[in-house]
Design a protein around this motif. Structure first.
Motif, mmCIF file in Angstrom:
data_model
loop_
_atom_site.group_PDB
_atom_site.id
_atom_site.type_symbol
_atom_site.label_atom_id
_atom_site.label_comp_id
_atom_site.label_asym_id
_atom_site.label_seq_id
_atom_site.Cartn_x
_atom_site.Cartn_y
_atom_site.Cartn_z
ATOM 1 N N LYS A 260 50.098 25.172 47.466
ATOM 2 C CA LYS A 260 49.447 23.874 47.680
ATOM 3 C C LYS A 260 50.077 22.784 46.818
ATOM 4 N N ASN A 261 50.285 23.086 45.540
ATOM 5 C CA ASN A 261 50.811 22.074 44.611
ATOM 6 C C ASN A 261 52.282 22.337 44.294
ATOM 7 N N CYS A 262 53.075 22.386 45.362
ATOM 8 C CA CYS A 262 54.496 22.696 45.235
ATOM 9 C C CYS A 262 55.288 21.470 44.764
ATOM 10 N N PRO A 263 56.328 21.660 43.936
ATOM 11 C CA PRO A 263 57.245 20.546 43.684
ATOM 12 C C PRO A 263 57.818 20.054 45.014
ATOM 13 N N GLN A 264 58.084 18.753 45.102
ATOM 14 C CA GLN A 264 58.577 18.158 46.340
ATOM 15 C C GLN A 264 59.981 17.588 46.146
ATOM 16 N N PRO A 265 60.850 17.641 47.170
ATOM 17 C CA PRO A 265 60.683 18.393 48.417
ATOM 18 C C PRO A 265 60.722 19.901 48.167
ATOM 19 N N ILE A 266 60.178 20.657 49.115
ATOM 20 C CA ILE A 266 59.941 22.083 48.918
ATOM 21 C C ILE A 266 61.188 22.896 49.246
ATOM 22 N N LYS A 267 61.720 23.575 48.250
ATOM 23 C CA LYS A 267 62.868 24.462 48.450
ATOM 24 C C LYS A 267 62.388 25.851 48.881
ATOM 25 N N GLU A 268 63.249 26.582 49.551
ATOM 26 C CA GLU A 268 62.910 27.930 50.023
ATOM 27 C C GLU A 268 62.448 28.837 48.886
ATOM 28 N N GLU A 269 63.050 28.684 47.709
ATOM 29 C CA GLU A 269 62.726 29.593 46.598
ATOM 30 C C GLU A 269 61.362 29.334 45.962
ATOM 31 N N TYR A 270 60.650 28.278 46.399
ATOM 32 C CA TYR A 270 59.314 28.011 45.855
ATOM 33 C C TYR A 270 58.238 28.905 46.465
ATOM 34 N N LEU A 271 58.608 29.716 47.463
ATOM 35 C CA LEU A 271 57.641 30.628 48.081
ATOM 36 C C LEU A 271 57.021 31.547 47.029
ATOM 37 N N LEU A 272 55.700 31.761 47.104
ATOM 38 C CA LEU A 272 54.936 32.647 46.216
ATOM 39 C C LEU A 272 54.980 32.217 44.743
ATOM 40 N N SER A 273 55.172 30.930 44.504
ATOM 41 C CA SER A 273 55.203 30.433 43.125
ATOM 42 C C SER A 273 53.878 29.808 42.694
ATOM 43 N N GLY A 274 52.849 29.846 43.567
ATOM 44 C CA GLY A 274 51.558 29.264 43.209
ATOM 45 C C GLY A 274 50.511 29.545 44.272
ATOM 46 N N TYR A 275 49.303 28.970 44.077
ATOM 47 C CA TYR A 275 48.190 29.197 44.997
ATOM 48 C C TYR A 275 48.402 28.466 46.322
ATOM 49 N N LEU A 276 47.939 29.087 47.423
ATOM 50 C CA LEU A 276 48.051 28.500 48.751
ATOM 51 C C LEU A 276 46.958 27.459 48.980
ATOM 52 N N GLU A 277 47.177 26.595 49.972
ATOM 53 C CA GLU A 277 46.154 25.658 50.425
ATOM 54 C C GLU A 277 45.005 26.463 51.057
ATOM 55 N N PRO A 278 43.772 26.362 50.528
ATOM 56 C CA PRO A 278 42.664 27.209 51.010
ATOM 57 C C PRO A 278 42.346 27.041 52.495
ATOM 58 N N THR A 279 42.567 25.831 53.048
ATOM 59 C CA THR A 279 42.152 25.595 54.435
ATOM 60 C C THR A 279 42.988 26.355 55.460
ATOM 61 N N ASN A 280 44.179 26.833 55.089
ATOM 62 C CA ASN A 280 44.941 27.640 56.062
ATOM 63 C C ASN A 280 45.530 28.898 55.428
ATOM 64 N N GLU A 281 44.797 29.449 54.458
ATOM 65 C CA GLU A 281 45.300 30.595 53.706
ATOM 66 C C GLU A 281 45.518 31.825 54.590
ATOM 67 N N GLY A 282 44.608 32.092 55.534
ATOM 68 C CA GLY A 282 44.732 33.271 56.390
ATOM 69 C C GLY A 282 46.008 33.239 57.203
ATOM 70 N N TYR A 283 46.282 32.110 57.835
ATOM 71 C CA TYR A 283 47.501 31.943 58.636
ATOM 72 C C TYR A 283 48.742 32.040 57.757
ATOM 73 N N ALA A 284 48.698 31.378 56.601
ATOM 74 C CA ALA A 284 49.855 31.372 55.698
ATOM 75 C C ALA A 284 50.184 32.780 55.210
ATOM 76 N N LEU A 285 49.176 33.549 54.846
ATOM 77 C CA LEU A 285 49.409 34.907 54.367
ATOM 78 C C LEU A 285 50.045 35.779 55.449
ATOM 79 N N ALA A 286 49.595 35.608 56.689
ATOM 80 C CA ALA A 286 50.196 36.363 57.791
ATOM 81 C C ALA A 286 51.673 36.012 57.943
ATOM 82 N N LYS A 287 51.989 34.723 57.876
ATOM 83 C CA LYS A 287 53.381 34.292 58.037
ATOM 84 C C LYS A 287 54.256 34.753 56.863
ATOM 85 N N ILE A 288 53.699 34.736 55.662
ATOM 86 C CA ILE A 288 54.444 35.251 54.504
ATOM 87 C C ILE A 288 54.745 36.738 54.697
ATOM 88 N N ALA A 289 53.742 37.482 55.163
ATOM 89 C CA ALA A 289 53.945 38.915 55.414
ATOM 90 C C ALA A 289 55.043 39.130 56.457
#
Length: 309
Positions: free
Chosen positions: A114-143
Motif C-alpha cells: 500500500k505504501n510503496c515508494p513511487q514509482p513502483i519497481k518490480e523488486e518492491y514486491l512483498l516489501s510491506g503491507y497490502l492495500e486492505p480493500t483488495n488484499e484477497g485478489y492481490a494475494l492470489a496474483k502474488i501466488a
C-alpha cells in the motif's frame, strides 16, 4: 513463436484476453484457441486437465480472472482469493504437466504494498503491507507469479509474468456495483447525460493519483513479452504517467459531453493514494505505449455507446 503455433488464451472474451486475441491476429498468428466458461470451467482441475490433454496448446496466456473494483473486492474477498487461485493453479500445473513451450501469467499492480515508494519497481514486491480493500485478489496474483517463478526455478519451465497498471477499453465491465473506476465513470456520465441529471457522484475525494493504460497497448506488450522475454522476474506494464481521479473524471465528462457538476462523495474510500509503476524495465526491452489517455477514453466511450445495453 511460429505464426501457426497453437496459442491458448484463457479469458479470451474478457477485457484483456479479447485484446490479446486481436493483437495476435493482427500480427499474423493463425492458431488461437479459447473456451467460454460454459465450454471449460477453469475452476475444475479435471476439466482443465482434459482440455490440455485434448488440445495440447504450445503457448498459454493466463488472462482469465475474477476482477472488480474497490466495492466488489471489499465485499467478496473470499471469492476473489479462492476463485483466482483455483483457476491459476489448475492452468499453471497443467501447462507444466503437458510441457507447454511458454506461459504468460497476467497479474495486477495491486500486488504491491500500500505504501510503496513511487514509482513502483518490480523488486518492491512483498516489501510491506497490502492495500486492505483488495488484499484477497492481490494475494492470489502474488501466488500466481510466484508459482511461475518456482516452476521455472525447479523445473526450468518457461513461465513469465507481467503486472499491468489500471486497464480500460473495449469489452470492459461497466457494471456500477463491481467495475473499476474508469468504466464506472464512463457509464455514470453517459446515463447522466441521457437523463439530463444535474450532477454525477465520484467516489472519494478525487485526489488519489492513478495510471491508466489502454487495453490494446497492454495486449501489444503481452505479445511483445511472449516473443522477447524469458526472465524470472515479473515485468511492470504501464505508461509511467499519472493523473488524479478528479482530473480523469473531468476528462471523461468532456469526452461524454456531460455539462453538469461533479460531486465527490468523501464518505466512500479513496483506496491507495498513489500507484505509479516504474516501467523502465519494459521500455528498456524496447516496448512503449501508443494510445494517449484522452484518445483511449474516446475509443472506450465509442465502444460503450455501440455495445452496452
Amino acid at each position: 513463436m511460429n505464426k501457426n503455433s497453437k496459442i491458448y488464451v484463457a479469458g479470451h472474451r474478457g477485457l484483456v484476453g479479447s485484446a490479446i486475441v486481436r493483437n495476435l491476429k493482427e500480427k499474423g498468428y493463425t492458431n488461437i484457441i479459447g473456451r467460454t466458461h460454459s465450454e471449460l470451467d477453469l475452476m475444475s482441475q479435471q476439466a482443465v486437465i482434459s482440455f490440455f490433454e485434448e488440445e495440447k496448446p504450445e503457448y498459454v496466456v493466463l488472462a482469465a480472472a475474477k476482477v472488480g473494483g474497490i466495492g466488489a473486492n471489499s465485499i467478496y474477498p473470499a471469492d476473489f482469493i479462492y476463485e483466482n487461485m483455483q483457476m491459476q493453479n489448475n492452468i499453471i500445473k497443467a501447462a507444466h504437466d503437458y510441457k507447454v513451450t511458454k506461459l504468460l501469467f497476467l497479474g495486477s499492480s495491486c500486488i504491491y504494498p500500500k505504501n510503496c515508494p513511487q514509482p513502483i519497481k518490480e523488486e518492491y514486491l512483498l516489501s510491506g503491507y497490502l492495500e486492505p480493500t483488495n488484499e484477497g485478489y492481490a494475494l492470489a496474483k502474488i501466488a500466481g507469479l510466484k508459482m511461475c517463478q518456482f516452476f521455472k526455478k525447479q523445473y526450468g519451465d518457461n513461465f513469465i509474468s507481467c503486472m499491468p497498471t489500471n486497464l480500460y477499453g473495449p469489452n470492459d465491465n461497466f457494471d456500477l456495483n463491481n467495475s473499476h473506476v474508469m468504466p464506472a465513470l464512463i457509464r455514470k456520465f453517459h446515463e447522466a447525460k441521457v437523463n439530463n441529471e444535474a450532477s454525477v457522484e465520484v467516489w472519494g475525494t478525487g485526489k488519489p493519483l492513478r495510471e491508466f493504460l489502454y487495453v490494446d497497448d497492454m495486449a501489444d506488450a503481452c505479445v511483445f513479452l511472449l516473443e522477447n522475454y524469458e526472465g524470472e522476474e515479473h515485468v511492470n506494464v504501464g505508461t509511467g504517467k499519472e493523473l488524479t481521479i478528479g482530473e480523469m473524471a473531468e476528462m471523461i465528462k468532456k469526452v461524454v459531453g456531460f455539462t453538469g457538476e461533479l460531486r465527490f462523495n468523501t464518505e466512500k474510500p479513496d483506496g491507495t493514494m498513489r500507484k505509479l509503476l516504474d516501467v523502465s524495465k519494459l521500455y528498456g526491452l524496447g516496448w512503449s505505449y501508443k494510445v494517449d489517455l484522452e484518445e483511449g477514453i474516446e475509443k472506450a466511450y465509442a465502444w460503450f455507446e455501440e455495445n452496452y445495453k
